[in-house]
Design an enzyme around this catalytic site. Structure first.
Site, PDB file in Angstrom:
ATOM      1  CB  CYS A  75      53.521  29.507 -63.505  1.00 21.26           C
ATOM      2  SG  CYS A  75      52.651  28.014 -63.936  1.00 21.26           S
ATOM      3  CG  ASP A 105      51.099  42.399 -55.904  1.00 19.20           C
ATOM      4  OD1 ASP A 105      52.015  42.088 -56.694  1.00 19.20           O
ATOM      5  OD2 ASP A 105      50.256  43.279 -56.155  1.00 19.20           O
ATOM      6  CB  ILE A 151      63.591  44.613 -56.311  1.00 13.17           C
ATOM      7  CG1 ILE A 151      62.857  44.774 -57.647  1.00 13.17           C
ATOM      8  CG2 ILE A 151      64.610  43.485 -56.333  1.00 13.17           C
ATOM      9  CD1 ILE A 151      63.739  45.345 -58.751  1.00 13.17           C
ATOM     10  CG  ASP A 152      58.664  45.900 -57.782  1.00 17.78           C
ATOM     11  OD1 ASP A 152      59.790  46.135 -58.259  1.00 17.78           O
ATOM     12  OD2 ASP A 152      57.799  45.241 -58.394  1.00 17.78           O
ATOM     13  N   GLY A 195      60.235  49.036 -60.325  1.00 18.73           N
ATOM     14  CA  GLY A 195      59.288  49.228 -59.230  1.00 18.73           C
ATOM     15  C   GLY A 195      57.848  49.002 -59.674  1.00 18.73           C
ATOM     16  CD  GLU A 250      59.314  49.197 -64.034  1.00 20.11           C
ATOM     17  OE1 GLU A 250      59.807  48.912 -65.125  1.00 20.11           O
ATOM     18  OE2 GLU A 250      59.107  48.355 -63.127  1.00 20.11           O
ATOM     19  NE  ARG A 278      75.192  61.348 -74.120  1.00 20.73           N
ATOM     20  CZ  ARG A 278      75.349  62.558 -74.672  1.00 20.73           C
ATOM     21  NH1 ARG A 278      74.374  63.453 -74.563  1.00 20.73           N
ATOM     22  NH2 ARG A 278      76.444  62.867 -75.327  1.00 20.73           N
ATOM     23  CD  GLN A 286      66.367  48.785 -61.333  1.00 18.63           C
ATOM     24  OE1 GLN A 286      65.909  49.611 -60.575  1.00 18.63           O
ATOM     25  NE2 GLN A 286      66.342  48.949 -62.646  1.00 18.63           N
TER      26      GLN A 286
HETATM   27  O1  F6P Z   1      58.479  42.987 -59.761  1.00  9.57           O
HETATM   28  C1  F6P Z   1      59.840  43.066 -59.958  1.00  9.57           C
HETATM   29  C2  F6P Z   1      60.187  43.691 -61.290  1.00  9.57           C
HETATM   30  O2  F6P Z   1      61.588  43.760 -61.386  1.00  9.57           O
HETATM   31  C3  F6P Z   1      59.556  45.043 -61.557  1.00  9.57           C
HETATM   32  O3  F6P Z   1      60.212  46.086 -60.903  1.00  9.57           O
HETATM   33  C4  F6P Z   1      59.624  45.111 -63.059  1.00  9.57           C
HETATM   34  O4  F6P Z   1      58.619  45.943 -63.575  1.00  9.57           O
HETATM   35  C5  F6P Z   1      59.393  43.685 -63.463  1.00  9.57           C
HETATM   36  O5  F6P Z   1      59.700  42.874 -62.342  1.00  9.57           O
HETATM   37  C6  F6P Z   1      60.214  43.221 -64.637  1.00  9.57           C
HETATM   38  O6  F6P Z   1      59.812  41.933 -64.946  1.00  9.57           O
HETATM   39  P1  F6P Z   1      60.587  40.949 -65.922  1.00  9.57           P
HETATM   40  O7  F6P Z   1      61.836  40.503 -65.227  1.00  9.57           O
HETATM   41  O8  F6P Z   1      59.638  39.837 -66.140  1.00  9.57           O
HETATM   42  O9  F6P Z   1      60.942  41.723 -67.142  1.00  9.57           O
END
Ligand code: F6P
Length: 363
Positions: A75, A105, A151-152, A195, A250, A278, A286
């Site tokens: 938001c 966070d 999830i991170d 992550g 990532e 690949r 995930q």
């Molecule tokens: O913070 C969780 C997360 O899934 C990260 O791992 C990822 O970088 C991001 O959110 C992706 O965000 P969105 O769903 O807004 O594309």
């Protein structure tokens, strides 16, 4: 008798529903009233029908559901003071005097800013004649408690965030699937996992699937990573391995802070190691699906403690975030946990990777 609002914010995480269920039922158990704030901070800013009272049976079946059934959002309005002023007005108009925020966070930082500004927001609501002194009098102190849903697994001061083990499970299942086709064709696969700036998912997935090479931001590879990668992969092939699995976070970087992308790794494996290669980006797969047992358990125990924390909060104590350290549910100061998490990024930027690792771990 408190009126406790709960919201989920930021990226959804499996287990968030279990936390909402535990909070609603524990609030009712303690004879408080529970409210769900739908669509994260958006619901808080818009108010109205997005803030609804919750009964015991309203959360039936929540425990095993993935995502967040009360919705979430990133938001923008809540990041600005006028949005937070509107949110304060909505809370007061619903009689809510405590807020439990389940998110990462960024969401917890927002919660803390809200709490710090709260007295000023009340003053402004009165001085602008939106509310009277009598209206705001019972709401002088807003209790805020945080739960980490992400999830991170990137928040300092806790061993696990709600959702991280489900995501890790999903990644492992996906890598196992890729394994069979990789072995059949003797191919190499580069698997990119989420992550954000945290390498926990990549590192743990690499360990759990026996990957050949892992790229994470906290322990970046040297500039010579291409040679190291080829040497490692070729060594494994000589030992009879028919497949190569590389897991890349990532946020992966090298020690000079240059970004490392899956395609860069693919080029090296194709051109230098001469492997048929690949790239598989797992993406939001995930983050989806039913929560694993650990996340249901963590969400429930932390949801229970969040309500207890609300009832034990006093204006002089800092807002807590509910953590788990060495298998025990515990509370840590929300502001400090968020600040320490931010310090990780600073340490990485300063190329102090040892400190970054330490800050991730530290209690
Ligand atoms: O913070 C969780 C997360 O899934 C990260 O791992 C990822 O970088 C991001 O959110 C992706 O965000 P969105 O769903 O807004 O594309």
């Amino acid at each position: 008798k408190r009126r406790i609002g709960v919201l989920t914010s930021g990226g959804d995480a499996p287990g968030m529903n279990g936390a909402v269920r535990a909070i609603v039922r524990m609030a009712i158990h303690y004879e408080c009233e529970a409210f769900a704030i739908y669509e994260g901070y958006d619901g808080l800013v818009k108010g109205g029908d997005l803030i609804r009272p919750m009964a015991w049976e309203d959360v039936r079946g929540f425990l095993s559901e993935g995502g967040t059934l009360i919705g979430t959002a990133r938001c923008k309005e809540f990041m600005q003071r006028p949005g937070r002023l509107q949110a304060a007005r909505n809370l007061i108009s619903k009689g809510i005097d405590a807020l439990i925020v389940i998110g990462g966070d960024g969401s917890l930082t927002g919660a803390d800013v809200f709490r710090a500004e709260w007295p000023g927001l009340l003053e402004e609501l009165v001085s602008s004649s939106q509310l009277s002194e009598q209206d705001v009098e019972p709401f002088k102190h807003l209790n805020i408690v945080g739960l980490v849903g992400s999830i991170d697994n990137d928040l300092s001061m806790t061993d696990a965030t709600i959702g991280c083990y489900t995501s890790l499970t999903r990644i492992c299942e996906a890598v196992d699937s890729v394994d069979t086709t990789a072995t059949s064709h003797q191919r190499a696969f580069i698997i990119e996992v989420m992550g954000r700036h945290c390498g926990w998912l990549a590192l743990m997935a690499g360990v759990a699937t026996g990957a050949d090479f892992i790229f994470i931001p906290e322990n970046p590879c040297q500039e010579t990573w291409a040679e190291d990668l080829c040497a490692t992969v070729q060594k494994h092939r000589k030992l009879g391995k028919r497949k190569t699995i590389v897991i890349i976070a990532e946020g992966a970087i090298d020690e000079k802070l240059n970004k490392i992308t899956p395609n860069m790794v693919k080029d090296i494996l194709s051109n230098q190691a001469k492997l048929d290669t690949r790239v598989t980006t797992l993406g939001h797969v995930q983050r989806g699906g039913t929560p694993c047992a650990y996340d249901r358990m963590l969400a429930t125990l932390q949801g229970v403690d969040a309500v207890k924390a609300v009832l034990e909060c006093t204006p002089d104590k800092p807002s807590p975030v509910i953590c788990i350290v060495e298998n025990k549910i515990c509370r840590r100061p929300l502001v400090e946990a968020v600040a320490q998490t931010k310090e990780v990024a600073v340490a990485i930027n300063n190329k102090d990777f040892e400190k970054a690792m330490h800050l991730r771990d530290a209690e």
